[in-house]
Design a protein around this motif. Sequence first.
Motif, PDB file in Angstrom:
ATOM      1  N   PHE A  49       4.367   0.931   1.980  1.00  0.00           N
ATOM      2  CA  PHE A  49       4.572   0.022   3.109  1.00  0.00           C
ATOM      3  C   PHE A  49       3.816  -1.274   2.840  1.00  0.00           C
ATOM      4  O   PHE A  49       3.026  -1.367   1.889  1.00  0.00           O
ATOM      5  CB  PHE A  49       4.129   0.673   4.417  1.00  0.00           C
ATOM      6  CG  PHE A  49       2.650   0.950   4.531  1.00  0.00           C
ATOM      7  CD1 PHE A  49       1.825   0.089   5.249  1.00  0.00           C
ATOM      8  CD2 PHE A  49       2.078   2.062   3.921  1.00  0.00           C
ATOM      9  CE1 PHE A  49       0.460   0.326   5.355  1.00  0.00           C
ATOM     10  CE2 PHE A  49       0.712   2.308   4.030  1.00  0.00           C
ATOM     11  CZ  PHE A  49      -0.105   1.443   4.741  1.00  0.00           C
ATOM     12  N   GLU A  50       4.062  -2.270   3.676  1.00  0.00           N
ATOM     13  CA  GLU A  50       3.415  -3.555   3.467  1.00  0.00           C
ATOM     14  C   GLU A  50       2.666  -4.006   4.707  1.00  0.00           C
ATOM     15  O   GLU A  50       3.041  -3.678   5.841  1.00  0.00           O
ATOM     16  CB  GLU A  50       4.444  -4.612   3.054  1.00  0.00           C
ATOM     17  CG  GLU A  50       5.539  -4.871   4.074  1.00  0.00           C
ATOM     18  CD  GLU A  50       6.581  -5.871   3.577  1.00  0.00           C
ATOM     19  OE1 GLU A  50       6.817  -6.868   4.291  1.00  0.00           O
ATOM     20  OE2 GLU A  50       7.146  -5.654   2.483  1.00  0.00           O
ATOM     21  N   ALA A  51       1.587  -4.744   4.466  1.00  0.00           N
ATOM     22  CA  ALA A  51       0.795  -5.338   5.549  1.00  0.00           C
ATOM     23  C   ALA A  51       0.629  -6.818   5.233  1.00  0.00           C
ATOM     24  O   ALA A  51       0.356  -7.185   4.084  1.00  0.00           O
ATOM     25  CB  ALA A  51      -0.563  -4.643   5.650  1.00  0.00           C
ATOM     26  N   LYS A  52       0.797  -7.649   6.241  1.00  0.00           N
ATOM     27  CA  LYS A  52       0.739  -9.093   6.029  1.00  0.00           C
ATOM     28  C   LYS A  52      -0.564  -9.675   6.582  1.00  0.00           C
ATOM     29  O   LYS A  52      -1.083  -9.204   7.597  1.00  0.00           O
ATOM     30  CB  LYS A  52       1.937  -9.783   6.686  1.00  0.00           C
ATOM     31  CG  LYS A  52       3.248  -9.424   6.004  1.00  0.00           C
ATOM     32  CD  LYS A  52       4.405 -10.256   6.543  1.00  0.00           C
ATOM     33  CE  LYS A  52       5.708  -9.939   5.816  1.00  0.00           C
ATOM     34  NZ  LYS A  52       5.685 -10.352   4.410  1.00  0.00           N
ATOM     35  N   PHE A 101       9.486   2.316   8.748  1.00  0.00           N
ATOM     36  CA  PHE A 101       8.569   3.424   9.020  1.00  0.00           C
ATOM     37  C   PHE A 101       7.189   3.146   8.419  1.00  0.00           C
ATOM     38  O   PHE A 101       7.075   2.549   7.342  1.00  0.00           O
ATOM     39  CB  PHE A 101       9.115   4.726   8.426  1.00  0.00           C
ATOM     40  CG  PHE A 101      10.417   5.159   9.033  1.00  0.00           C
ATOM     41  CD1 PHE A 101      10.435   5.830  10.254  1.00  0.00           C
ATOM     42  CD2 PHE A 101      11.622   4.893   8.411  1.00  0.00           C
ATOM     43  CE1 PHE A 101      11.631   6.227  10.819  1.00  0.00           C
ATOM     44  CE2 PHE A 101      12.825   5.280   8.970  1.00  0.00           C
ATOM     45  CZ  PHE A 101      12.827   5.952  10.180  1.00  0.00           C
ATOM     46  N   LEU A 102       6.166   3.567   9.130  1.00  0.00           N
ATOM     47  CA  LEU A 102       4.806   3.549   8.596  1.00  0.00           C
ATOM     48  C   LEU A 102       4.322   4.983   8.494  1.00  0.00           C
ATOM     49  O   LEU A 102       4.667   5.828   9.326  1.00  0.00           O
ATOM     50  CB  LEU A 102       3.872   2.758   9.527  1.00  0.00           C
ATOM     51  CG  LEU A 102       4.086   1.241   9.633  1.00  0.00           C
ATOM     52  CD1 LEU A 102       3.077   0.656  10.614  1.00  0.00           C
ATOM     53  CD2 LEU A 102       3.943   0.573   8.284  1.00  0.00           C
ATOM     54  N   PRO A 103       3.516   5.278   7.505  1.00  0.00           N
ATOM     55  CA  PRO A 103       2.955   6.645   7.427  1.00  0.00           C
ATOM     56  C   PRO A 103       1.921   6.847   8.538  1.00  0.00           C
ATOM     57  O   PRO A 103       1.481   5.895   9.178  1.00  0.00           O
ATOM     58  CB  PRO A 103       2.296   6.663   6.042  1.00  0.00           C
ATOM     59  CG  PRO A 103       1.953   5.225   5.771  1.00  0.00           C
ATOM     60  CD  PRO A 103       3.032   4.410   6.419  1.00  0.00           C
ATOM     61  N   GLU A 104       1.557   8.082   8.767  1.00  0.00           N
ATOM     62  CA  GLU A 104       0.518   8.361   9.768  1.00  0.00           C
ATOM     63  C   GLU A 104      -0.822   7.826   9.252  1.00  0.00           C
ATOM     64  O   GLU A 104      -1.268   8.181   8.161  1.00  0.00           O
ATOM     65  CB  GLU A 104       0.429   9.866  10.030  1.00  0.00           C
ATOM     66  CG  GLU A 104       1.512  10.386  10.961  1.00  0.00           C
ATOM     67  CD  GLU A 104       1.465   9.724  12.343  1.00  0.00           C
ATOM     68  OE1 GLU A 104       0.350   9.547  12.881  1.00  0.00           O
ATOM     69  OE2 GLU A 104       2.539   9.390  12.868  1.00  0.00           O
ATOM     70  N   LEU A 162       0.838  -1.207   0.000  1.00  0.00           N
ATOM     71  CA  LEU A 162       0.000   0.000   0.000  1.00  0.00           C
ATOM     72  C   LEU A 162       0.873   1.257   0.000  1.00  0.00           C
ATOM     73  O   LEU A 162       2.053   1.187   0.357  1.00  0.00           O
ATOM     74  CB  LEU A 162      -0.900   0.017   1.242  1.00  0.00           C
ATOM     75  CG  LEU A 162      -1.726  -1.254   1.489  1.00  0.00           C
ATOM     76  CD1 LEU A 162      -1.180  -1.978   2.715  1.00  0.00           C
ATOM     77  CD2 LEU A 162      -3.192  -0.925   1.682  1.00  0.00           C
ATOM     78  N   THR A 163       0.274   2.372  -0.366  1.00  0.00           N
ATOM     79  CA  THR A 163       1.011   3.645  -0.374  1.00  0.00           C
ATOM     80  C   THR A 163       0.139   4.743   0.208  1.00  0.00           C
ATOM     81  O   THR A 163      -1.069   4.830  -0.099  1.00  0.00           O
ATOM     82  CB  THR A 163       1.444   4.036  -1.810  1.00  0.00           C
ATOM     83  OG1 THR A 163       2.303   3.025  -2.317  1.00  0.00           O
ATOM     84  CG2 THR A 163       2.197   5.363  -1.808  1.00  0.00           C
ATOM     85  N   LEU A 200      -7.776   2.389   2.247  1.00  0.00           N
ATOM     86  CA  LEU A 200      -6.613   2.337   1.345  1.00  0.00           C
ATOM     87  C   LEU A 200      -6.825   1.249   0.305  1.00  0.00           C
ATOM     88  O   LEU A 200      -7.377   0.187   0.596  1.00  0.00           O
ATOM     89  CB  LEU A 200      -5.334   2.051   2.133  1.00  0.00           C
ATOM     90  CG  LEU A 200      -4.897   3.081   3.171  1.00  0.00           C
ATOM     91  CD1 LEU A 200      -3.823   2.495   4.066  1.00  0.00           C
ATOM     92  CD2 LEU A 200      -4.380   4.343   2.487  1.00  0.00           C
ATOM     93  N   GLU A 201      -6.385   1.544  -0.906  1.00  0.00           N
ATOM     94  CA  GLU A 201      -6.445   0.546  -1.971  1.00  0.00           C
ATOM     95  C   GLU A 201      -5.072  -0.124  -2.094  1.00  0.00           C
ATOM     96  O   GLU A 201      -4.049   0.565  -2.160  1.00  0.00           O
ATOM     97  CB  GLU A 201      -6.807   1.214  -3.311  1.00  0.00           C
ATOM     98  CG  GLU A 201      -8.190   1.814  -3.364  1.00  0.00           C
ATOM     99  CD  GLU A 201      -9.295   0.756  -3.401  1.00  0.00           C
ATOM    100  OE1 GLU A 201      -8.996  -0.403  -3.758  1.00  0.00           O
ATOM    101  OE2 GLU A 201     -10.447   1.096  -3.057  1.00  0.00           O
ATOM    102  N   ALA A 202      -5.059  -1.438  -2.099  1.00  0.00           N
ATOM    103  CA  ALA A 202      -3.805  -2.178  -2.247  1.00  0.00           C
ATOM    104  C   ALA A 202      -3.320  -2.083  -3.689  1.00  0.00           C
ATOM    105  O   ALA A 202      -4.083  -2.320  -4.623  1.00  0.00           O
ATOM    106  CB  ALA A 202      -3.988  -3.627  -1.851  1.00  0.00           C
TER     107      ALA A 202
END
Length: 690
Positions: free
Chosen positions: A204-207, A432-435, A197-198, A442-444
């Motif tokens: 960044f990534e989410a699992k 780092f993750l964005p705020e 995602l951005t 969010l769209e993957a």
Amino acid sequence: MPDALVIVESPAKAKTIGKYLGKKYVVKASMGHVRDLPKSQMGVDIDNGFSPKYITIRGKGKVLKELRDAAKRVKHVYLAADPDREGEAIAWHLAHSLEIDAQSNCRVVFNEITKQAIKEAFKHPRSINMDLVYAQQARRILDRLVGYNISPLLWKKVKKGLSAGRVQSVAVKLIIDRENEIKAFKPEEYWSITAYLTKDDQRFEAKFYGVEGHKQDLKNEADVKTILEKIEGQPLVVRSVQKKERKRNPVSPFITSTLQQEAARKLNFKAAKTMMLAQQLYEGIDLGKEGSTGLITYMRTDSTRISNLAKEEAAQFIKENYGEEYLGKSSGGGKQNQKAQDAHEAIRPTSVMRTPQSVKKYLSRDQFRLYRLIWERFVASQMAPAVMDTMTVDLEANGVTFRATGSKVKFPGFMKVYIEDNDDGKKEENRFLPELTEGERLEAEEIEPKQHFTQPPPRYTEARLVKTLEEKGIGRPSTYAPTLDTIQKRGYVTLEDRRFVPTELGEIVIELMEEFFPEILDVGFTAEMEQHLDEIEEGKENWQKILDEFYAGFEKRLQVADEQMKNVEIEDEVADEECEKCGRHMVYKIGRYGKFLACSGFPECRNTKPIVKEIGVQCPTCTKGQIVERKSKRNRVFYGCSEYPDCDFVSWDKPLPRPCPKCNSLLVEKRSKKHIKVQCTQCDYEETSQ
């Protein structure tokens, strides 16, 4: 005219101590032990209370004569060998040889070779501690009983030149057990799904975490398809954002085993090399105008204790160089191992003010690297914890939860100076993750399913094996390095990619040992014996009683083994190669440095040669030969031409089969822990392949 003679083990130590003591003292070296059990026989009178028959070590007669002559010219003789069992035994043997009363105040000990420590030690001489001597003597006799009884049996039944030491046999068994685990391992399939995602130009990534708030494993492709169908076309909605502050405490200063482990990980040093360099740093380095100076405290220790003076000096250094906020509030030696004898301090610099950079010009490259490691570890141990900001975000699509985690250093603390490595070489990085806020959609950009398989336990590296031996209570700080060295020299194990692999010979010997001497290979038994030796040192056990209890059962097993152990014939593996001198087949043999090729016609034909492995690259120098992989005497891989000695091409870096795209010259692969870099040997072309 000197008043006293001081005897230490080595000339380097003698030089350093002599500088501090002045003209009233003459300092000489015994060059280690002067007496020992004879090599040609058992040297132990079993029927007379395991009485040892010590003899003067060959070549030490001249040293003893010089020491006797020096002793006659002074009023006092002080024995200042290292402050451990071995050092106490050396002092006791010297007292016997020089006719010094062991009960007199002839023994001087110190944990560091500095002016203050030496002066203080000579104010408080003591008698020789016979409990320490008996503990060393018991270990020596115990190892002699095992080695000099089982080894001849193995020579007779298996092969000449074998040995069966008490600790080394357990180490080999651990390596074999791990190899059997790897062979028996059945990989299990599992899957992962990663969403990329951005937000605010930050990717960044989410699992995948689970379904309906419950964690779930993905065992096969069908599980993955079910999840992908549920989230197809669905946005990921932020359901929770958790922010926390996490402290990371500094590691303790080095003890012997952790020094060997970290030097293997960070510096690629073998345990034996680490101890050799540490001995040099302890005994003294010539620092120009400052003279010969001991740079570190004694390096054979299992204690993380630190003196108050060292703590105070470290606190001053940290405040002056990093600031008050970097000083640890309760900095100390960390958590002490319950099995630690606590006879010495941790391994630390004798003065933290003597920074690695300030002494670099006086040290060899490897001495400097090891000193820097010890110095940084000690300084870090006295610093404040690091503070990490962590962030955990759960995102959900149609009941399916994905989790993103991030962390960044808020306050580096001790990490400003030192971060410990691990056996896998993985380093903690800032992610780092964005705020993100709850309810945000969010769209993957991409959903990536990936198949994985569980991996077998890794083979032992030197660092991992030392750690395991220590955890299981097998051996002591002084035994790890010689144990690892011996099992390789005997051909019981080899090192492949810096990991231990058992040989056929090692497996045969351990199989026979397991059948006839199971207690020698029993980890619990060996650890218990170490505990008994510690109790002898503390004056709680009688050394002869411990040996008698061991030998009663061992003697019976020896008789059974002699009668029932079958002859084992290890046939040489025939190579697909003929001897260029006599035409017979070449065979594989195991020598001190691993496998090599030898003529099967030995002893009539004594032709031998190293085993070479072609890597599919033509020699750039002579263009006739092939580049082959070879090993140096120190077991380091290098690359040379198959036409050697006619062609002298050689490279430590692995040549590649493709030419440089810029100048058509040879490309080589340069490896480091972080990545593999491809470089041209002629121009400035380079690429990072990993």
